[in-house]
Design a protein around this motif. Structure first.
Motif, PDB file in Angstrom:
ATOM      1  N   PRO A  32      75.205  32.460 104.341  1.00 38.07           N
ATOM      2  CA  PRO A  32      75.654  31.421 103.404  1.00 38.07           C
ATOM      3  C   PRO A  32      74.885  31.557 102.096  1.00 38.07           C
ATOM      4  N   SER A  33      75.556  31.295 100.995  1.00 36.93           N
ATOM      5  CA  SER A  33      74.954  31.519  99.676  1.00 36.93           C
ATOM      6  C   SER A  33      75.518  30.546  98.666  1.00 36.93           C
ATOM      7  N   ASN A  34      74.821  30.432  97.532  1.00 42.95           N
ATOM      8  CA  ASN A  34      75.406  29.694  96.421  1.00 42.95           C
ATOM      9  C   ASN A  34      76.134  30.697  95.519  1.00 42.95           C
ATOM     10  N   ALA A  35      76.859  30.189  94.549  1.00 46.00           N
ATOM     11  CA  ALA A  35      77.682  31.049  93.698  1.00 46.00           C
ATOM     12  C   ALA A  35      76.846  32.064  92.928  1.00 46.00           C
ATOM     13  N   ARG A  36      75.687  31.653  92.460  1.00 44.85           N
ATOM     14  CA  ARG A  36      74.845  32.574  91.698  1.00 44.85           C
ATOM     15  C   ARG A  36      74.355  33.718  92.587  1.00 44.85           C
ATOM     16  N   GLN A  37      73.950  33.399  93.808  1.00 45.66           N
ATOM     17  CA  GLN A  37      73.509  34.441  94.745  1.00 45.66           C
ATOM     18  C   GLN A  37      74.639  35.415  95.049  1.00 45.66           C
ATOM     19  N   LEU A  38      75.838  34.880  95.268  1.00 42.64           N
ATOM     20  CA  LEU A  38      76.992  35.744  95.537  1.00 42.64           C
ATOM     21  C   LEU A  38      77.287  36.647  94.345  1.00 42.64           C
ATOM     22  N   ALA A  39      77.254  36.083  93.146  1.00 43.86           N
ATOM     23  CA  ALA A  39      77.528  36.876  91.944  1.00 43.86           C
ATOM     24  C   ALA A  39      76.549  38.040  91.846  1.00 43.86           C
ATOM     25  N   LYS A  40      75.291  37.767  92.098  1.00 43.07           N
ATOM     26  CA  LYS A  40      74.272  38.817  92.018  1.00 43.07           C
ATOM     27  C   LYS A  40      74.484  39.867  93.116  1.00 43.07           C
ATOM     28  N   ARG A  41      74.704  39.430  94.350  1.00 39.65           N
ATOM     29  CA  ARG A  41      74.884  40.370  95.471  1.00 39.65           C
ATOM     30  C   ARG A  41      76.117  41.241  95.308  1.00 39.65           C
ATOM     31  N   LEU A  42      77.176  40.676  94.750  1.00 45.34           N
ATOM     32  CA  LEU A  42      78.442  41.400  94.647  1.00 45.34           C
ATOM     33  C   LEU A  42      78.658  42.065  93.288  1.00 45.34           C
ATOM     34  N   GLY A  43      77.755  41.829  92.349  1.00 41.74           N
ATOM     35  CA  GLY A  43      77.894  42.419  91.028  1.00 41.74           C
ATOM     36  C   GLY A  43      79.079  41.861  90.255  1.00 41.74           C
ATOM     37  N   LEU A  44      79.333  40.567  90.466  1.00 47.17           N
ATOM     38  CA  LEU A  44      80.451  39.898  89.791  1.00 47.17           C
ATOM     39  C   LEU A  44      79.940  38.837  88.831  1.00 47.17           C
ATOM     40  N   ASN A  45      80.773  38.464  87.892  1.00 53.11           N
ATOM     41  CA  ASN A  45      80.462  37.387  86.966  1.00 53.11           C
ATOM     42  C   ASN A  45      80.415  36.060  87.737  1.00 53.11           C
ATOM     43  N   TYR A  46      79.480  35.202  87.386  1.00 48.57           N
ATOM     44  CA  TYR A  46      79.329  33.901  88.047  1.00 48.57           C
ATOM     45  C   TYR A  46      80.621  33.087  87.988  1.00 48.57           C
ATOM     46  N   THR A  47      81.269  33.060  86.833  1.00 44.29           N
ATOM     47  CA  THR A  47      82.509  32.295  86.674  1.00 44.29           C
ATOM     48  C   THR A  47      83.610  32.840  87.590  1.00 44.29           C
ATOM     49  N   THR A  48      83.665  34.135  87.737  1.00 44.63           N
ATOM     50  CA  THR A  48      84.644  34.767  88.627  1.00 44.63           C
ATOM     51  C   THR A  48      84.405  34.330  90.063  1.00 44.63           C
ATOM     52  N   VAL A  49      83.158  34.350  90.485  1.00 42.82           N
ATOM     53  CA  VAL A  49      82.809  33.935  91.851  1.00 42.82           C
ATOM     54  C   VAL A  49      83.185  32.479  92.066  1.00 42.82           C
ATOM     55  N   ARG A  50      82.858  31.622  91.110  1.00 45.36           N
ATOM     56  CA  ARG A  50      83.203  30.196  91.242  1.00 45.36           C
ATOM     57  C   ARG A  50      84.713  30.004  91.364  1.00 45.36           C
ATOM     58  N   TYR A  51      85.471  30.728  90.574  1.00 44.18           N
ATOM     59  CA  TYR A  51      86.928  30.649  90.622  1.00 44.18           C
ATOM     60  C   TYR A  51      87.443  30.984  92.026  1.00 44.18           C
ATOM     61  N   SER A  64      81.411  23.740 101.666  1.00 45.73           N
ATOM     62  CA  SER A  64      80.161  23.756 100.893  1.00 45.73           C
ATOM     63  C   SER A  64      79.379  22.481 101.134  1.00 45.73           C
ATOM     64  N   THR A  65      78.118  22.541 100.740  1.00 46.48           N
ATOM     65  CA  THR A  65      77.292  21.346 100.761  1.00 46.48           C
ATOM     66  C   THR A  65      77.769  20.431  99.650  1.00 46.48           C
ATOM     67  N   GLU A  66      77.398  19.188  99.701  1.00 44.60           N
ATOM     68  CA  GLU A  66      77.881  18.199  98.731  1.00 44.60           C
ATOM     69  C   GLU A  66      77.165  18.250  97.386  1.00 44.60           C
ATOM     70  N   ASN A  67      75.909  18.683  97.367  1.00 40.12           N
ATOM     71  CA  ASN A  67      75.184  18.658  96.090  1.00 40.12           C
ATOM     72  C   ASN A  67      75.779  19.646  95.104  1.00 40.12           C
ATOM     73  N   ARG A  68      75.808  19.251  93.853  1.00 37.12           N
ATOM     74  CA  ARG A  68      76.449  20.061  92.823  1.00 37.12           C
ATOM     75  C   ARG A  68      75.576  21.242  92.413  1.00 37.12           C
ATOM     76  N   TYR A  69      74.290  21.003  92.221  1.00 33.67           N
ATOM     77  CA  TYR A  69      73.394  22.068  91.794  1.00 33.67           C
ATOM     78  C   TYR A  69      72.962  22.890  93.010  1.00 33.67           C
ATOM     79  N   GLY A  70      73.175  24.181  92.951  1.00 34.34           N
ATOM     80  CA  GLY A  70      72.782  25.039  94.052  1.00 34.34           C
ATOM     81  C   GLY A  70      73.642  24.869  95.289  1.00 34.34           C
ATOM     82  N   ARG A  71      74.861  24.408  95.109  1.00 33.07           N
ATOM     83  CA  ARG A  71      75.786  24.183  96.224  1.00 33.07           C
ATOM     84  C   ARG A  71      75.881  25.446  97.077  1.00 33.07           C
ATOM     85  N   MET A  72      75.667  25.274  98.370  1.00 36.65           N
ATOM     86  CA  MET A  72      75.749  26.392  99.308  1.00 36.65           C
ATOM     87  C   MET A  72      77.150  26.454  99.901  1.00 36.65           C
ATOM     88  N   TYR A  73      77.647  27.668 100.056  1.00 37.66           N
ATOM     89  CA  TYR A  73      78.979  27.893 100.603  1.00 37.66           C
ATOM     90  C   TYR A  73      78.866  28.566 101.969  1.00 37.66           C
TER      91      TYR A  73
END
Length: 102
Positions: A32-51, A64-73
């Motif tokens: 499980p990861s947050n969007a920023r971690q996924l973007a870094k691991r996959l070499g993708l743009n953060y906005t693309t991952v969020r989309y 996902s978790t409920e918190n907005r900052y650092g939301r884990m997926y």
């Protein structure tokens, strides 16, 4: 055909961005990861991952978790219960694009 399998075919093989969605699903199975971690691991743009996370979440495949900052997926129970369907589709798509068993 299983409705989840139909959904996976559409989201992975039948629509633009399916390859990135499949990579995100595979990455979330590993950890499980947050969007920023996924973007870094996959070499993708953060906005693309969020989309793509939003699409997967709206279709019930990711939670996902409920918190907005650092939301884990996480993969949803629905996807975990049908993960073999995802693996079959992802394997066929990778073969078609020439990635084989990477």
């Amino acid at each position: 055909m299983n409705p989840v399998k139909q959904l996976l075919w559409w989201l992975i093989a039948g629509s633009e961005g399916g390859l990135n969605r499949a990579r995100i699903i595979a990455a979330l199975l590993e950890r499980p990861s947050n969007a920023r971690q996924l973007a870094k691991r996959l070499g993708l743009n953060y906005t693309t991952v969020r989309y793509h996370l939003d699409i997967l979440q709206k279709n019930g495949l990711v939670t996902s978790t409920e918190n907005r900052y650092g939301r884990m997926y996480f993969l949803s129970q629905l996807l975990l219960d049908n993960y073999s369907e995802f693996e079959e589709i992802w394997g066929r798509v990778k073969t078609e694009i020439g990635e084989g068993e990477k």
